[in-house]
Write an enzyme that holds these catalytic residues in place. Structure first.
Site, short mmCIF file in Angstrom:
data_model
loop_
_atom_site.label_atom_id
_atom_site.label_comp_id
_atom_site.label_asym_id
_atom_site.label_seq_id
_atom_site.Cartn_x
_atom_site.Cartn_y
_atom_site.Cartn_z
N CYS A 141 39.63 138.65 29.37
CA CYS A 141 38.97 137.48 29.96
C CYS A 141 37.86 137.86 30.94
O CYS A 141 37.10 136.98 31.38
CB CYS A 141 39.97 136.61 30.72
SG CYS A 141 41.45 136.18 29.80
N HIS A 145 43.04 131.76 33.72
CA HIS A 145 43.08 131.49 32.27
C HIS A 145 44.53 131.42 31.84
O HIS A 145 45.32 132.31 32.13
CB HIS A 145 42.38 132.60 31.50
CG HIS A 145 42.53 132.48 30.01
ND1 HIS A 145 42.27 131.31 29.33
CD2 HIS A 145 42.93 133.38 29.07
CE1 HIS A 145 42.49 131.49 28.03
NE2 HIS A 145 42.89 132.73 27.85
N HIS A 151 47.42 130.13 28.60
CA HIS A 151 47.68 129.75 27.21
C HIS A 151 48.68 128.59 27.20
O HIS A 151 49.61 128.57 26.41
CB HIS A 151 48.23 130.93 26.43
CG HIS A 151 47.22 131.99 26.16
ND1 HIS A 151 47.49 133.12 25.41
CD2 HIS A 151 45.92 132.11 26.53
CE1 HIS A 151 46.41 133.89 25.34
NE2 HIS A 151 45.45 133.29 26.02
N GLU A 153 46.58 109.12 37.86
CA GLU A 153 46.58 109.50 39.27
C GLU A 153 46.20 110.96 39.49
O GLU A 153 45.50 111.30 40.44
CB GLU A 153 47.95 109.22 39.88
CG GLU A 153 48.10 109.61 41.34
CD GLU A 153 47.19 108.82 42.28
OE1 GLU A 153 47.00 109.26 43.42
OE2 GLU A 153 46.67 107.75 41.86
N HIS A 167 43.55 127.53 21.66
CA HIS A 167 43.66 128.74 22.48
C HIS A 167 44.26 128.43 23.85
O HIS A 167 45.41 128.77 24.11
CB HIS A 167 42.26 129.36 22.62
CG HIS A 167 42.22 130.65 23.36
ND1 HIS A 167 41.26 131.60 23.14
CD2 HIS A 167 43.01 131.17 24.34
CE1 HIS A 167 41.46 132.63 23.95
NE2 HIS A 167 42.52 132.38 24.69
#
Length: 741
Positions: free
Chosen positions: A234, A253, A255, A280, A330
């Protein structure tokens, strides 16, 4: 507190066999004397954890007075703990406070999260607790800038702690996901340093020694102490965020399953954004309030993460208010101006993704403003006006605000809308409350349209129709016999002749606008009815014995189909031809029928209880009689069955009682609905049939025939007239028709 439990056993951890090392303490272990309100401090932690093994052993003594260092067995790295065995301790002590005073001290002023700043970050800088929108966090300055090594050590440990947390959430399983934290920068008059998690490491077992330290050019400032590690895949994407979002100090990041499923809410997988409103937790994602429309960009996945960089860069610049980007099939990337804000926003986004997926399963669209049951500014203004509250100039302000809301209503799109059709969200907002019939309380028969009711108009216009036009030439020249071509041509001519004289298709064909041969114009001008059809067919077959005539007939079919489809004519022969072509498409797998997400649970409701259900359960809670569902569409019966036989949910045709198409009659004429009521056994009581469609002329015709008519409002449907919304019940989900009594 140790003396209350009596003398500990003679065997200590130092002499106990190391056969089964554990990561947790035994129930009989007691707290260190240091863990008290008066004496506890972080210095005691540092004294223990930062001292050498011999010094630690000297801190603890067995009951006989010997040091734990005496007789301690050597342990190999990796035994018990990831980086070594548990240090030898006596039963007299433990690492965590178990006494009331120890816990009180810990939870009074010692936070669970590792931090390197002077204060806990609060989301919403310079704001009150009543603000509707939060953007920046009020995090403190680093208190470790005087010792960069200590700051680096702290941030590394924090990255590991966050990764373990996200693993517990189910966001970082299988070594997936990661965290990046940035420190320093112009505000602290020093260069940025970026700490990134490694690749391929179990996130629940990460330690600070696994983390990389980089500069803003991605040069390694300090590698991890653990050997043979690689930077997270990443990393290029984290740097895209840091370059284009200057305030970002942390990027996460995950998954998350909720994030992945949210990218699949659009069955075409072509949606570029996911829209969410009136929830909300929108307050928790930054820059949005409860009634804002959050638009989260979606980018397509690639084999490796670095290939996502250009897409990510583009959507960050296009959607600057959103602090997240979804990656189809992803996961999600989320960022914030502190690690606390990024974490809080990541949790809020995940909550919203889960809500969107569950709302879809209920037939609700997370991108539409609720019809009722929620706050509306115009209602508050109306209440004030009725009470006489206001001041000079309020009327002008109200008019301007109402105009602004109307514009917003017509520009805000539903969450997913694959059709290039009008936005009908305002139909839901302005609908006049009317009585919605409940099944089976009010009726035992339900008659459903397909387009715009059970199935998206986008599917018909953007999938089925283009398929016909694309494969039409091949179908006519290679799949049809000469007799079929002649029969189809005559049927299409009758479709054209049945149109009004001012219909655009008829005018284009007869006035020379369309480039068609004179022989076809002559056929169109000579009326074909039941009396002369046989003779005309015989004549045309005789003429077709010459090759040139047969080629001309094929071209006539192509021209007529294209002319009729250009104006969406519901011709009987045209629909039959389309159905035959779609049959090939469904059987080959090129086509798959679309139904809205509420349709399958609605079918189960109408079918009633499982006939194999336990008899006692059925007797205790008798279910309502089943509702018989029939289909009435302009598409041929064969095409209807094809669509419902090839859906993502499998074959649904067993749920339907009857099928009707334009062979029964025109859908805009009341006599057609009278004939259907008679066929359903309700000729004497047509009010026992509920008809649902998105077309105003159709529901009016059904009402004239005595049926109960309901208007379906789906994303992408055509706009409704104000009169229609006043006269007919409006539903956005078929589940709104479900009611037992």
């Amino acid at each position: 507190g140790a003396q209350r439990f009596g003398a500990p056993p003679a065997t200590t951890l130092a002499t106990r066999p190391a056969k089964h090392p554990r990561r947790s303490m035994t129930p009989r272990q007691e707290s260190l004397p240091a863990f008290t309100p008066d004496t506890y401090s972080s210095d005691e932690d540092d004294r223990f954890f930062h001292s050498s093994r011999d010094e630690q052993a000297d801190l603890f003594h067995a009951p006989d007075g010997t040091s734990a260092r005496d007789g301690a067995e050597a342990t190999a790295p990796g035994s018990g703990w990831t980086n070594g065995a548990i240090p030898p301790l006596s039963y007299q002590y433990a690492l965590h406070p178990y006494t009331r005073s120890g816990r009180l001290s810990l939870y009074s002023h010692h936070r669970r999260w590792i931090n390197f700043q002077s204060s806990w970050s609060r989301i919403g800088q310079s704001s009150t607790e009543l603000d509707a929108v939060h953007s920046e966090s009020s995090s403190g300055q680093s208190v470790l800038t005087g010792c960069l090594l200590e700051e680096a050590k702290t941030v590394r440990a924090l990255v590991a702690q966050l990764c373990e947390c996200f693993y517990r959430h189910g966001w970082a399983t299988g070594t997936g996901g990661g965290v990046s934290i940035r420190v320093g920068g112009p505000k602290e008059n020093r260069p940025y340093r970026v700490f990134v998690a490694p690749s391929g490491v179990q996130k629940e077992d990460m330690v600070g020694d696994d983390v990389f330290e980089l500069d803003m050019d991605r040069n390694v400032v300090a590698p991890p102490k653990t050997p043979d590690l690689r930077q997270s895949a990443c990393t290029p994407l984290w740097y895209v965020v840091y370059r284009h979002v200057p305030t970002a100090m942390c990027v996460i990041h995950t998954h998350s399953m909720h994030a992945q499923m949210a990218t699949l809410l659009d069955p075409t997988e072509k949606a570029t954004t996911l829209k969410i409103t009136h929830l909300e937790m929108l307050k928790g994602v930054g820059n949005h309030s409860y009634d804002s429309v959050l638009e989260i960009p979606i980018i397509d996945n690639r084999p490796t993460e670095d290939l996502l960089a250009s897409q990510l860069e583009r959507v960050i610049l296009k959607y600057p208010k959103c602090n997240a980007v979804l990656v189809r099939r992803h996961g999600v990337y989320v960022w914030g101006d502190s690690w606390e804000q990024a974490k809080a926003q990541c949790e809020s986004f995940d909550y919203l993704f889960e809500s969107a997926v569950k709302m879809k399963s209920m037939g609700l669209d997370c991108g539409l403003v609720p019809v009722s049951g929620t706050y509306r500014e115009e209602e508050e203004r109306n209440d004030g006006k009725e009470r006489g509250v206001g001041r000079e100039g309020d009327d002008e302000t109200m008019q301007a605000e109402e105009k602004k809301e109307d514009v917003a209503a017509t520009t805000a799109a539903p969450a997913f809308n694959g059709a290039a059709s009008s936005d009908n969200q305002i139909d839901l907002r302005l609908a006049t409350p009317t009585t919605i019939p409940l099944l089976p309380r009010d009726a035992k028969h339900l008659l459903l349209d397909i387009e715009g009711t059970t199935t998206s108009i986008a599917f018909v216009k953007d999938t089925l129709f283009p398929y016909v036009l694309t494969h039409l030439d091949d179908h006519v020249h290679n799949q049809m016999t000469n007799d079929e071509i002649i029969d189809t041509m005559v049927g299409l001519i009758k479709d054209v002749q049945s149109l009004n004289h001012d219909h655009p298709t008829k005018k284009e064909l007869l006035n020379g606008t369309k480039d068609i041969p004179a022989s076809l114009v002559q056929l169109l001008l000579n009326p074909i009815d039941d009396d002369n059809t046989t003779a005309i067919l015989a004549y045309l077959r005789l003429q077709s014995e010459t090759l040139s005539k047969m080629d001309q007939y094929k071209q006539n079919v192509l021209s007529l189909v294209q002319a009729l489809m250009s104006h969406d004519v519901k011709g009987t022969t045209l629909k039959s031809l389309q159905g035959n072509m779609w049959k090939r498409g469904y059987h080959s797998g090129q086509l798959q029928g679309h139904v809205y997400s509420d349709f399958l649970p609605f079918l189960h409701w109408c079918r009633g209880p499982d006939p194999t259900a336990d008899a006692k359960t059925t007797q205790d809670a008798p279910a309502a009689p089943p509702v018989r569902i029939s289909i009435y569409s302009s598409g041929s019966i064969a095409a209807q069955k094809l669509l419902f036989r090839h859906t993502p949910h499998g074959d649904l045709t067993s749920h339907f009682h009857s099928h009707f198409d334009t062979t029964t009659g025109n859908k805009k004429v009341s006599s057609s609905y009278e004939a259907i009521a008679e066929a359903l056994g309700c000729g004497a009581k047509p009010e026992e049939v509920v008809f649902v469609s998105d077309a105003e002329e159709e529901v009016r015709a059904a009402r004239e025939a005595g049926m109960v008519a309901v208007v379906a409002v789906r994303p992408g449907n055509g706009r409704l007239s104000e009169r229609c919304k006043r006269e007919f019940p409006v539903v956005r989900s078929l589940l709104q028709l479900c009611g037992a009594d």
